[in-house]
Design an enzyme around this catalytic site. Structure first.
Site, PDB file in Angstrom:
ATOM      1  CE  LYS A 179      78.449  67.897  68.750  1.00 56.60           C
ATOM      2  NZ  LYS A 179      79.720  67.636  69.104  1.00 56.60           N
TER       3      LYS A 179
HETATM    4  C1  E4P Z   1      81.633  65.557  71.093  1.00 54.65           C
HETATM    5  O1  E4P Z   1      80.502  65.685  70.317  1.00 54.65           O
HETATM    6  C2  E4P Z   1      82.471  66.218  71.549  1.00 54.65           C
HETATM    7  O2  E4P Z   1      83.040  66.799  70.541  1.00 54.65           O
HETATM    8  C3  E4P Z   1      83.561  65.706  72.341  1.00 54.65           C
HETATM    9  O3  E4P Z   1      83.341  64.166  72.491  1.00 54.65           O
HETATM   10  C4  E4P Z   1      84.027  66.507  73.518  1.00 54.65           C
HETATM   11  O4  E4P Z   1      85.122  65.709  74.050  1.00 54.65           O
HETATM   12  P1  E4P Z   1      86.146  66.458  74.979  1.00 54.65           P
HETATM   13  O5  E4P Z   1      85.715  66.527  76.372  1.00 54.65           O
HETATM   14  O6  E4P Z   1      87.303  65.505  74.965  1.00 54.65           O
HETATM   15  O7  E4P Z   1      86.728  67.730  74.452  1.00 54.65           O
END
Ligand code: E4P
Length: 228
Positions: A83
């Site tokens: 990522k």
């Molecule tokens: C995605 O890969 C992120 O880890 C995640 O969905 C972020 O979610 P949040 O806004 O609930 O922290």
């Protein structure tokens, strides 16, 4: 539509995988830190349990640092998807990593233009954060619609991974729109399979069975079916 869990908690991942419904996992630095375990071993453990992609995020914000971290993360396991945040240096890193055959998910996408640029840079996945948009009174689902429309217009193969989902409606709407993947907290995953009418219906069926089973002269269904 593929279902990913947004967690680094191995117990949650094992449970979802045991139902046979888990296609992949997304993590981020916050989720890994929450587990209080060693970074690499958490990822290795997750890769052993999950059938599909396991997303692990870089923490550098410069090109060289992101590429180096991405290369090392990718070596942990073939299931690892790196990522990379949606920043200018990130776009350069996406190109460099994908040129080496490393799979990349561009994270922290909040606009259609960001998704388009990430796809043009070669990202395999884009992660629009819908819940965080809803939190500031902007429609997360509208963003998903726009990204899918753009990708359809140009037959872009980058997968739309709906992130930051908060409730089952986000999942259902994503499926209706045609998103490729939704990642969700374990709580949302559990909510997907529940309905109060299912519970009430089952309770009634079983209490009727208890009341009437004596008329069948059987203690249980197997006895009734004459299974010995
Ligand atoms: C995605 O890969 C992120 O880890 C995640 O969905 C972020 O979610 P949040 O806004 O609930 O922290």
């Amino acid at each position: 539509m593929k279902i990913f869990l947004d967690t680094a908690n191995i117990a949650e991942i094992r449970e979802a995988a045991s139902i046979g419904m888990l296609d992949g996992v997304t993590t981020n630095p916050t989720l890994i830190a929450k587990e209080g375990k060693e970074f690499k071993s958490v990822l290795e453990e997750i890769c052993e349990v999950v059938p599909g992609p396991v997303n692990a995020e870089v923490v550098s914000v410069d090109f060289t640092g992101m590429v180096r971290e991405g290369e090392v993360l990718a070596k942990i396991h073939p299931k690892i998807v790196v990522k990379v945040p949606m920043i200018k240096e990130g776009l350069k890193a996406i190109r460099k990593l994908t040129d080496q055959g490393i799979k990349v998910n561009t994270t922290l996408i909040f606009s259609p233009s960001q998704a388009l640029l990430a796809a043009k840079a070669g990202a395999n996945f884009v992660s629009p954060f819908i819940g965080r948009l809803d939190d500031i009174s902007q429609s997360g689902m509208d963003l998903i619609r726009q990204i899918i429309q753009i990708f359809d217009n140009y037959e872009i193969a980058t997968e739309v991974l709906v992130a930051s989902s908060r409730h089952p409606l986000h999942v259902v709407e994503s499926a209706l729109i045609g998103a490729d993947i939704v990642t969700m907290p374990y709580k949302v995953f559990e909510q997907l399979l529940k309905h109060p009418l299912t519970d009430i219906g089952l309770k009634n069926f079983l209490s009727d069975w208890e009341k009437f089973k004596s008329t069948y002269k059987a203690e249980n269904l197997l006895e009734l079916l004459k299974v010995r």
